[in-house]
Design an enzyme around this catalytic site. Structure first.
Site, mmCIF file in Angstrom:
data_model
loop_
_atom_site.group_PDB
_atom_site.id
_atom_site.type_symbol
_atom_site.label_atom_id
_atom_site.label_comp_id
_atom_site.label_asym_id
_atom_site.label_seq_id
_atom_site.Cartn_x
_atom_site.Cartn_y
_atom_site.Cartn_z
ATOM 1 N N VAL A 15 -19.186 -26.526 22.255
ATOM 2 C CA VAL A 15 -19.189 -26.116 21.188
ATOM 3 C C VAL A 15 -19.521 -26.307 19.922
ATOM 4 O O VAL A 15 -20.436 -25.058 19.179
ATOM 5 C CB VAL A 15 -17.221 -25.420 21.033
ATOM 6 C CG1 VAL A 15 -17.460 -23.416 20.150
ATOM 7 C CG2 VAL A 15 -16.999 -25.461 21.905
ATOM 8 N N LYS A 106 -7.165 -25.186 20.778
ATOM 9 C CA LYS A 106 -6.048 -24.399 21.212
ATOM 10 C C LYS A 106 -3.945 -25.088 21.449
ATOM 11 O O LYS A 106 -3.546 -24.995 20.806
ATOM 12 C CB LYS A 106 -5.906 -23.396 22.389
ATOM 13 C CG LYS A 106 -6.319 -24.478 23.652
ATOM 14 C CD LYS A 106 -7.060 -23.640 24.508
ATOM 15 C CE LYS A 106 -8.934 -24.551 24.438
ATOM 16 N NZ LYS A 106 -9.865 -23.642 25.346
ATOM 17 N N GLU A 191 -13.423 -27.957 35.248
ATOM 18 C CA GLU A 191 -13.597 -29.602 35.004
ATOM 19 C C GLU A 191 -13.564 -30.270 36.234
ATOM 20 O O GLU A 191 -13.309 -30.458 36.756
ATOM 21 C CB GLU A 191 -12.975 -29.670 33.442
ATOM 22 C CG GLU A 191 -12.804 -28.409 32.610
ATOM 23 C CD GLU A 191 -13.900 -29.474 31.507
ATOM 24 O OE1 GLU A 191 -14.770 -30.479 31.681
ATOM 25 O OE2 GLU A 191 -14.569 -28.274 30.757
ATOM 26 N N ASP A 202 -3.395 -24.646 29.530
ATOM 27 C CA ASP A 202 -4.295 -23.729 28.867
ATOM 28 C C ASP A 202 -4.032 -22.576 27.965
ATOM 29 O O ASP A 202 -4.363 -22.001 27.705
ATOM 30 C CB ASP A 202 -6.270 -23.847 29.198
ATOM 31 C CG ASP A 202 -6.997 -23.717 29.035
ATOM 32 O OD1 ASP A 202 -7.688 -23.889 27.381
ATOM 33 O OD2 ASP A 202 -7.441 -22.209 29.157
ATOM 34 N N LYS A 206 -2.720 -20.577 24.686
ATOM 35 C CA LYS A 206 -3.436 -19.249 23.839
ATOM 36 C C LYS A 206 -1.639 -18.396 24.034
ATOM 37 O O LYS A 206 -2.283 -17.998 22.618
ATOM 38 C CB LYS A 206 -4.848 -18.766 24.815
ATOM 39 C CG LYS A 206 -5.871 -20.289 24.474
ATOM 40 C CD LYS A 206 -6.721 -19.712 26.254
ATOM 41 C CE LYS A 206 -7.642 -20.481 26.126
ATOM 42 N NZ LYS A 206 -8.478 -20.123 27.526
HETATM 43 N N1 NAP Z 1 -15.828 -25.162 25.799
HETATM 44 C C1 NAP Z 1 -15.545 -24.352 25.544
HETATM 45 O O1 NAP Z 1 -16.493 -23.074 26.663
HETATM 46 C C2 NAP Z 1 -14.306 -24.382 24.543
HETATM 47 C C3 NAP Z 1 -14.062 -22.690 24.174
HETATM 48 C C4 NAP Z 1 -12.782 -22.418 23.264
HETATM 49 C C5 NAP Z 1 -12.434 -23.254 22.828
HETATM 50 N N2 NAP Z 1 -12.717 -25.051 23.228
HETATM 51 C C6 NAP Z 1 -12.140 -26.120 21.924
HETATM 52 O O2 NAP Z 1 -13.469 -26.518 21.969
HETATM 53 C C7 NAP Z 1 -12.850 -27.634 21.387
HETATM 54 C C8 NAP Z 1 -13.685 -28.849 21.731
HETATM 55 O O3 NAP Z 1 -14.824 -28.383 22.691
HETATM 56 P P1 NAP Z 1 -15.847 -28.684 24.175
HETATM 57 O O4 NAP Z 1 -15.762 -27.954 25.011
HETATM 58 O O5 NAP Z 1 -16.964 -28.832 22.519
HETATM 59 O O6 NAP Z 1 -16.256 -30.305 23.888
HETATM 60 P P2 NAP Z 1 -17.010 -31.356 24.024
HETATM 61 O O7 NAP Z 1 -17.951 -30.905 24.334
HETATM 62 O O8 NAP Z 1 -15.774 -32.294 25.031
HETATM 63 O O9 NAP Z 1 -17.034 -32.123 22.604
HETATM 64 C C9 NAP Z 1 -16.328 -32.830 22.094
HETATM 65 C C10 NAP Z 1 -17.129 -33.232 20.359
HETATM 66 O O10 NAP Z 1 -16.271 -33.889 19.732
HETATM 67 C C11 NAP Z 1 -16.589 -35.725 19.710
HETATM 68 N N3 NAP Z 1 -15.642 -36.408 19.624
HETATM 69 C C12 NAP Z 1 -14.351 -36.282 20.199
HETATM 70 N N4 NAP Z 1 -13.449 -37.194 19.599
HETATM 71 C C13 NAP Z 1 -13.834 -37.729 18.064
HETATM 72 C C14 NAP Z 1 -13.869 -38.379 17.240
HETATM 73 N N5 NAP Z 1 -12.608 -38.979 17.813
HETATM 74 N N6 NAP Z 1 -14.409 -38.943 15.968
HETATM 75 C C15 NAP Z 1 -15.789 -37.624 16.423
HETATM 76 N N7 NAP Z 1 -15.785 -36.727 17.101
HETATM 77 C C16 NAP Z 1 -15.326 -36.994 17.983
HETATM 78 C C17 NAP Z 1 -17.551 -35.542 20.930
HETATM 79 O O11 NAP Z 1 -18.423 -36.708 20.875
HETATM 80 P P3 NAP Z 1 -19.396 -37.388 21.576
HETATM 81 O O12 NAP Z 1 -20.589 -36.116 21.575
HETATM 82 O O13 NAP Z 1 -20.321 -38.422 20.979
HETATM 83 O O14 NAP Z 1 -18.603 -37.082 22.861
HETATM 84 C C18 NAP Z 1 -18.367 -34.023 21.011
HETATM 85 O O15 NAP Z 1 -19.404 -34.451 20.927
HETATM 86 C C19 NAP Z 1 -11.770 -28.079 22.000
HETATM 87 O O16 NAP Z 1 -10.330 -28.048 20.858
HETATM 88 C C20 NAP Z 1 -11.874 -26.940 22.791
HETATM 89 O O17 NAP Z 1 -10.364 -26.330 23.563
HETATM 90 C C21 NAP Z 1 -13.938 -24.978 23.968
#
Ligand code: NAP
Length: 432
Positions: A15, A106, A191, A202, A206
């Protein structure tokens, strides 16, 4: 508004990178519509060595999310890291430091919404979270603003694209849960660890956010009924189809008596004639019924880089308006029309009960007797042709009954000598 607004992205994964990419692509359009331009000043990630797409000036990255909070030029922080404990501290510190907050998390809000919004109000800083529920569908804004004059009679949602994809494939092809999950993983719709998607949590996170917002108090996650799709079989899908239903992982949120609301997230039979029955694949949909507006429906992609970042960008725009005018809602406002969850045992529904039984006379009478002892009536029974010598499948459609007595009766039925294997008990939603 014509200024540049400094933002900090905490997270540059699916995201976060989408927000950056789409801001680069459409930031000019947003600036014209809004009169403000967003400038990403810092990006926090875990691993500074990881290659990034899209590419970003390396000096923007930091491995310490607190750097975003410490930067006086950053006025809005966007929390897209995932997890709970670390983002909780981050969001709280950001609010205390006077930043507006946008999050898509969420799990964080479902677990700690009350604490976060209490702090937000105390510090007069908003927390926006459109991306946390149903990805690209702007349901938070609808419930919070568009329907502000309505009492919510019910909200029904298909809120998890992964499980909806799996159920759609089971319905279309007759395959069982495991191969459908494997296919979803191969296509990137699930995943490597799909637990939260398929065990219902999940979608439950929501549902908790939606219900809390709609009914004006933060729900205790332990008070809602959550069950996943892992135990469903191809035969449940086929038998439901024969009876005129589709099975969906459905969030049901309904206003009840005595200031109580009912919330459950579980595989549920939906009449094929209802519009939610034809929401297929990775799509999400939410049907909202308000006392003034009546029936409404919202449909779209519930996850993925672009739909989710579209919602994050909308929240950024709202945050920008708030910075300029100091007029915003804090993201959540409590009221006293409702205040508790109806005990699960008291919630009333129709049911589908599938049993494997000995194929001999008298079996149905024993089962009907166990239901009758709990005051529960049978609507209809089907017995599909058996291919197994000596055993049969029975499907009972059961009248409206409270869940407590229905569960007790099902346990009694499971203990009968004529019943083989665990029964499958599912809710049937009539949308009444
Ligand atoms: N994916 C979706 O379609 C979606 C939809 C709705 C909501 N969301 C929500 O949006 C959020 C992000 O989802 P995502 O899918 O984008 O997750 P993701 O792909 O796993 O990305 C997480 C990001 O956060 C960084 N990160 C994790 N822990 C950290 C820390 N302690 N300090 C600094 N940076 C940190 C990671 O760094 P690195 O890159 O270095 O690992 C990565 O860049 C979640 O809460 C998820 O529930 C996601």
């Amino acid at each position: 508004m014509s200024q540049s607004i400094g933002i900090g992205l905490a997270g540059f994964g699916t995201v976060g990178a989408g927000v950056y990419k789409n801001l680069a692509a459409n930031g000019g359009l947003v600036a014209q519509r809004l009169g403000a331009r967003f400038e990403v000043l810092r990006i926090a990630v875990r691993d500074l060595q990881k290659p990034r797409d899209p590419s970003v000036p390396v000096e923007l990255f930091t491995a310490d999310a607190n750097d975003l909070i410490a930067d006086p030029n950053i006025r809005v922080v966007v929390e897209l890291m995932g997890g709970i404990e670390m983002p909780l501290q981050f969001v709280k510190n950001a609010i205390k430091a006077g930043k507006s907050v946008v999050t898509g998390n969420k799990a964080l809000l479902a677990e700690h919404g009350q604490e976060i919004f209490h702090l937000a109000r105390e510090h007069r800083k908003p927390v926006f979270y459109e991306a946390a529920v149903a990805g690209g569908i702007p349901i938070i804004k609808v419930v919070r603003e568009s329907f502000v004059a309505n009492r919510f009679e019910s909200i029904h949602g298909i809120l998890n694209g992964t499980s909806n994809y799996i159920l759609t494939r089971m319905t279309d092809t007759g395959m069982d849960f495991a191969p459908a999950l494997a296919e979803a993983q191969k296509l990137g719709y699930a995943e490597t660890d799909p637990s939260l998607d398929v065990n219902g949590w999940d979608a439950a996170h929501k549902a908790i956010i939606l219900a809390s917002l709609a009914y004006g108090f933060w729900l205790d996650p332990s008070k809602i009924f959550v069950s996943g799709i892992e135990q469903l079989t191809a035969s449940d899908i086929r038998l439901s189809d024969d009876l005129g239903y589709r099975i969906k992982l459905l969030a049901t949120i309904r206003a009840g008596e005595d200031k109580a609301i009912e919330v459950r997230v579980c595989p549920t039979l939906i009449p094929k004639s209802h519009v939610l029955a034809s929401v297929n694949g990775v799509f999400n949909a939410i049907a909202v019924r308000g006392d003034i507006v009546g029936e409404t429906l919202f449909y779209g992609r519930g996850a993925g880089q672009d739909p989710t970042s579209s919602s994050v960008l909308a929240d950024l725009a709202e945050a920008a308006v708030g910075l300029e005018t100091s007029r915003f809602c804090y993201g959540f406002t409590s009221h006293d029309l409702y205040g508790k969850c109806q005990p699960l045992e008291e919630s009333v529904s129709r049911y589908y009960l599938r049993l494997s039984v000995d194929d001999r006379p008298g079996v149905l009478a024993q089962i009907a007797g166990a239901l009758g002892e709990s005051g529960i009536g049978i609507l209809s029974v089907i017995q599909p042709e058996s291919h197994c010598e000596g055993s049969a499948v029975l499907v009972l459609m059961v009248h409206d009954a409270q869940f407590g007595p229905m569960r007790n009766a099902t346990e009694k039925i499971a203990a009968l000598a004529c019943v083989k294997g665990p029964p499958m008990l599912l809710h049937v939603e009539s949308f009444a």
